[in-house]
Design a protein around this motif. Sequence first.
Motif, short mmCIF file in Angstrom:
data_model
loop_
_atom_site.label_atom_id
_atom_site.label_comp_id
_atom_site.label_asym_id
_atom_site.label_seq_id
_atom_site.Cartn_x
_atom_site.Cartn_y
_atom_site.Cartn_z
N GLU A 194 2.26 -4.27 -6.06
CA GLU A 194 3.05 -4.45 -5.18
C GLU A 194 4.61 -4.04 -4.95
N CYS A 195 5.30 -4.47 -3.99
CA CYS A 195 5.84 -3.24 -3.07
C CYS A 195 8.09 -3.60 -4.04
N CYS A 196 8.82 -2.84 -3.57
CA CYS A 196 10.07 -2.60 -4.20
C CYS A 196 10.72 -3.75 -3.13
N ASP A 197 10.22 -3.28 -1.91
CA ASP A 197 11.19 -4.14 -0.78
C ASP A 197 12.17 -3.13 -0.26
N ALA A 198 12.79 -2.27 -1.24
CA ALA A 198 14.46 -1.47 -0.95
C ALA A 198 13.90 0.26 -0.41
N CYS A 199 12.46 0.74 -0.69
CA CYS A 199 12.61 2.40 -0.33
C CYS A 199 12.30 2.19 1.22
N ARG A 200 12.60 4.22 1.59
CA ARG A 200 12.38 4.17 2.66
C ARG A 200 11.77 3.42 3.45
N SER A 201 10.45 3.41 2.62
CA SER A 201 8.90 3.54 3.98
C SER A 201 9.30 1.93 3.24
N CYS A 202 9.16 0.81 2.90
CA CYS A 202 9.14 -0.98 2.98
C CYS A 202 10.17 -0.66 3.20
N ARG A 203 11.58 -0.37 3.45
CA ARG A 203 13.19 -1.07 4.63
C ARG A 203 12.02 -0.11 6.09
N ALA A 204 11.17 0.80 6.16
CA ALA A 204 11.07 1.11 7.76
C ALA A 204 9.68 0.06 8.04
N ILE A 205 9.21 -0.24 7.62
CA ILE A 205 7.76 -1.27 7.72
C ILE A 205 8.35 -2.76 8.32
N ASP A 206 9.27 -3.44 7.27
CA ASP A 206 9.74 -3.78 7.61
C ASP A 206 10.87 -4.59 8.94
N ALA A 207 11.15 -3.22 9.57
CA ALA A 207 12.41 -2.98 10.76
C ALA A 207 11.31 -2.52 12.01
N GLY A 208 9.54 -2.34 11.33
CA GLY A 208 9.10 -2.31 12.22
C GLY A 208 9.12 -0.44 13.34
N THR A 209 9.37 0.49 12.48
CA THR A 209 9.80 1.87 12.92
C THR A 209 8.63 2.43 12.24
N HIS A 210 7.90 2.25 11.25
CA HIS A 210 7.41 3.14 10.52
C HIS A 210 5.92 3.26 10.96
N PRO A 211 6.18 4.75 11.09
CA PRO A 211 5.09 6.00 12.14
C PRO A 211 3.79 5.33 12.02
N ASP A 212 3.74 4.62 10.82
CA ASP A 212 2.30 4.59 10.17
C ASP A 212 1.68 3.06 10.42
N VAL A 213 2.37 2.66 10.46
CA VAL A 213 2.34 0.99 10.82
C VAL A 213 2.60 0.29 11.38
N ILE A 239 0.58 -1.10 -0.28
CA ILE A 239 0.55 0.36 0.13
C ILE A 239 0.61 0.68 0.16
N ASN A 240 1.92 1.26 0.87
CA ASN A 240 2.52 2.27 1.23
C ASN A 240 4.23 2.40 0.36
N CYS A 241 4.41 1.11 -0.21
CA CYS A 241 5.54 1.52 -0.81
C CYS A 241 6.15 3.39 -2.37
N LEU A 242 7.23 3.04 -1.94
CA LEU A 242 7.27 4.52 -2.71
C LEU A 242 8.07 4.17 -4.15
N THR A 243 8.02 3.50 -3.82
CA THR A 243 8.61 2.90 -6.03
C THR A 243 7.96 1.57 -5.99
N PRO A 244 6.75 1.54 -6.05
CA PRO A 244 6.05 -0.07 -6.33
C PRO A 244 6.81 -0.28 -8.17
N PRO A 245 7.43 -1.14 -7.84
CA PRO A 245 7.73 -1.88 -9.13
C PRO A 245 6.09 -2.29 -10.02
N LYS A 246 4.43 -2.18 -9.66
CA LYS A 246 3.80 -2.29 -10.47
C LYS A 246 2.69 -1.86 -9.42
N PRO A 247 1.86 -1.82 -9.88
CA PRO A 247 0.67 -1.26 -9.05
C PRO A 247 0.20 -2.89 -8.41
#
Length: 366
Positions: A59-78, A49-57
Amino acid sequence: MLQSVIGQEYAIAALQGALSRDRLPGTYLFTGPEHVGKSRAACELAKAINCLTPPKPGECCDACRSCRAIDAGTHPDVRTVAPVGPSRTLRIPQFWPREGVKEHPADRAMLRDLQYAPVSAKRRVFIVEDAEAMGEDTANSLLKVLEEPPRYALFILTAPGTGAVLPTIASRSLAIRFRLAPPVLIENALREKGLSADRAHFLAAYSQGRVGRAFTLADQPALLSGRDAMLDIAERITSMPPQITAFRLAEDLRKVAGKFNADQKEDGEDKSQRTNIARALDVLMLWYGDLVALATIGPEASLVNTDRADQLATAAGRFKPASLERSVRLLLDSRRYIERNANAQIALETLLTQLLAAPHGRRATA
Ligand SMILES: [Zn+2]
């Protein structure tokens, strides 16, 4: 990526469809057995939902700031809450700020600032793991929000089934069902992770469709030490050397049960010991389950304990199928007694006496 959730094509297709059509509901209820990927899917959905650079609608990139923060559990909105403490409950202060609750500080409560739009995300995602652990008070406090969620919020609840949460919550959620994954998919994923063919085959069979369980066991082989020791006891029971006694076996079994100790979540020593014994009996049950399969289907039976195939084949040859089936029923009964507070030592000795007395000599009567 959502596609990385193994063995859940239907659930993932439903989520991606909703995502790409921009049709996400206010609340999802992910249902299904433990360790099949519900929490993982919730996290991957939040990323998509929140990926900044989705490869396709969708999907997520697993690499942008948002994806990394969500993976790390540090995203303020997740944010995620999960049951804690000896009673494994989800409590109101985990959701709503309550002053003076030491273990749940008010400034960490998940919904403390629900009225605010996202800081940086497209949608704020609130994940409630094991929602069945909410007491009625907690569930009702959450229900008020689920009745009219802010349009920027997505709630994702996980539970064993829709019946595990209040009907009022279930009726306000869109349920997505997760299933046990086919072992071959788990096996392939473990091979890709670098496990040997034998090990991957065994863990895939042993985890019985629970991908998360298979990966945890692959990373922490020590968790299997209780199982290995218990299977040694199982082997002794079904090889029946004449000098063996139920008393001695019960003692050994209780010692081995101590290895199933990942049990801070239970209250009190007595309950935790009974839980450990129940887990040890679960392992014994899998052993007998394999024996029944071998005795009724033959060598082509698909086994859970693939790493013990030789021992199992030898043991299966000693019994008639009906005798093994009776042993399985005895095991189920004993496990139930022990869970319901029966004296574990007496219940174990009774069980083991009966298992040792199981009629064998299949060949003699075949
Ligand atoms: Zn991304």
